[in-house]
Scaffold this motif. Structure first.
Motif, short mmCIF file in Angstrom:
data_model
loop_
_atom_site.label_atom_id
_atom_site.label_comp_id
_atom_site.label_asym_id
_atom_site.label_seq_id
_atom_site.Cartn_x
_atom_site.Cartn_y
_atom_site.Cartn_z
N UNK A 1 -9.26 13.69 13.65
CA UNK A 1 -8.21 14.55 13.09
C UNK A 1 -6.90 13.80 12.94
N UNK A 2 -6.62 12.91 13.89
CA UNK A 2 -5.42 12.07 13.78
C UNK A 2 -5.48 11.23 12.52
N UNK A 3 -6.63 10.61 12.26
CA UNK A 3 -6.78 9.82 11.04
C UNK A 3 -6.57 10.69 9.80
N UNK A 4 -7.14 11.90 9.82
CA UNK A 4 -7.04 12.79 8.66
C UNK A 4 -5.59 13.16 8.36
N UNK A 5 -4.84 13.49 9.42
CA UNK A 5 -3.43 13.86 9.25
C UNK A 5 -2.64 12.69 8.67
N UNK A 6 -2.84 11.50 9.23
CA UNK A 6 -2.08 10.33 8.77
C UNK A 6 -2.45 9.94 7.34
N UNK A 7 -3.75 10.01 7.02
CA UNK A 7 -4.17 9.67 5.65
C UNK A 7 -3.48 10.58 4.64
N UNK A 8 -3.49 11.88 4.92
CA UNK A 8 -2.93 12.83 3.96
C UNK A 8 -1.41 12.69 3.85
N UNK A 9 -0.78 12.53 5.00
CA UNK A 9 0.68 12.44 4.98
C UNK A 9 1.14 11.14 4.29
N UNK A 10 0.62 10.00 4.75
CA UNK A 10 1.05 8.74 4.16
C UNK A 10 0.52 8.57 2.75
N UNK A 11 -0.67 9.16 2.48
CA UNK A 11 -1.20 9.12 1.11
C UNK A 11 -0.26 9.80 0.13
N UNK A 12 0.43 10.84 0.59
CA UNK A 12 1.37 11.53 -0.29
C UNK A 12 2.60 10.68 -0.59
N UNK A 13 2.83 9.64 0.25
CA UNK A 13 3.99 8.76 0.03
C UNK A 13 3.66 7.63 -0.94
N UNK A 14 2.42 7.56 -1.41
CA UNK A 14 2.06 6.51 -2.37
C UNK A 14 2.12 7.05 -3.82
N UNK A 15 2.40 8.35 -3.95
CA UNK A 15 2.44 8.94 -5.32
C UNK A 15 3.62 8.42 -6.12
N UNK B 1 0.81 -1.22 0.00
CA UNK B 1 0.00 0.00 0.00
C UNK B 1 0.84 1.27 0.00
N UNK B 2 2.11 1.16 0.35
CA UNK B 2 3.01 2.31 0.28
C UNK B 2 4.03 2.09 -0.81
N UNK B 3 4.44 3.18 -1.43
CA UNK B 3 5.48 3.13 -2.46
C UNK B 3 6.72 2.47 -1.86
N UNK B 4 7.26 1.43 -2.48
CA UNK B 4 8.46 0.77 -1.95
C UNK B 4 9.63 1.73 -1.77
#
Length: 224
Positions: free
Chosen positions: A210-224, A172-175
Motif C-alpha cells: 500500500x505504501x508503494x501504491x500511495x507513492x506511485x499515485x502521488x508522485x506519478x501525478x507530479x510527472x504530468x 523521471x519527475x517533472x523539473x
C-alpha cells in the motif's frame, strides 16, 4: 589518553560525507585505525539499540562493547546524540549507495519503478541492519529538537533525506515539480512503513504494498 595514530596508514578512498547535524563528530578519523575504531563504535551502538533502545543506551556500554576506552569514544563523539547522529548518517549513506546501485543496474524508466526500488531497499535494510528500527535516518519516535536534527543543523531529518532522494530521481519527475512533493512523499512513506513494522517484525506485506501504491499515485501525478 589520546589515541596514537602515527603508525597507521591513511584511510584509502574518498572521505565520507561530513556529519553536519546537532550530533556532529568532534573530529573525523583520518587514519585507518581511527576509522576502524569509529566503525566499531557505531556498530556496537547499533546492536545495543536493538537490545535496550536509545533511552537506556549509554556511551559507557557502547565503548565496552566496542572494546575501546571511553576516552576514545569521546575523542570522536560529543555524547549519546553524537552517536545517534553518526549512525543515522551512516544509514543514509548506505541506503543511498544501495539505491544508486539498484538504479544503475535496473535503469527504471518511470517513477513507479523507482518508487518500488526505493521502498524495497528501505525494507531490506529495516529487516537486516542492526539498530535500524530504532535509528534509521533519525531517532524513531523521538520528537525533541535534537532528534529532529540528527542529520543537519538547519533542516530536519526527513527534509535532508528527501533532498538526497530527489537528486536520484533523474529526469523521471517533472523539473517544475516542487521539492515539497518529495518531502510529502517521504512523510507518507515514513508513517506507513513504521506502521508496517509495528504490526509485523518483517514488515506487513499488505502495508508495504500500500505504501508503494500511495507513492506511485502521488508522485506519478507530479510527472504530468
Amino acid at each position: 589518553m589520546q589515541e596514537q595514530t602515527q603508525d597507521a596508514a591513511p584511510v584509502a578512498g574518498p572521505a565520507a560525507a561530513p556529519i553536519t547535524g546537532t550530533a556532529a563528530v568532534r573530529r573525523s578519523p583520518v587514519q585507518r585505525r581511527s576509522a576502524e575504531r569509529v566503525e566499531r563504535i557505531l556498530s556496537a551502538c547499533a546492536v545495543l539499540l536493538d537490545e535496550v533502545g536509545y533511552t537506556a543506551l549509554t556511551t559507557k556500554e557502547v565503548a565496552r562493547r566496542a572494546e575501546v576506552p571511553i576516552g576514545t569514544l569521546y575523542q570522536f563523539f560529543p555524547g549519546k546524540d553524537g552517536l545517534l547522529g553518526a549512525l543515522a548518517t551512516r544509514n543514509l549513506e548506505r541506503y543511498t549507495d544501495r539505491l544508486t546501485r539498484r538504479i544503475a543496474a535496473e535503469s527504471p524508466r518511470d517513477i513507479a519503478t523507482l518508487v518500488d526500488l526505493a521502498v524495497e531497499e528501505f525494507v531490506a535494510m529495516r529487516r537486516a541492519v542492526p539498530g535500524f528500527g530504532v535509528v534509521d535516518f533519525g531517532a524513531v519516535g523521538r520528537e525533541d529538537l535534537a532528534a529532529r536534527h540528527l542529520l543537519d543543523t538547519e533542516i530536519d531529518n526527513n527534509t535532508a533525506v528527501a533532498d538526497r532522494l530527489w537528486a536520484l530521481t533523474g529526469g523521471l519527475l517533472d523539473p517544475a515539480a516542487s521539492r515539497l512533493a518529495g518531502r510529502v512523499a517521504l512523510e507518507c512513506a515514513d508513517a506507513v512503513l513504521r506502521l508496517a513494522f509495528r504490526t509485523d517484525p518483517d514488515g506487513d506485506p499488505a502495508l508495504i504494498a500500500e505504501c508503494k501504491r500511495v507513492l506511485r499515485r502521488y508522485l506519478g501525478s507530479r510527472t504530468d
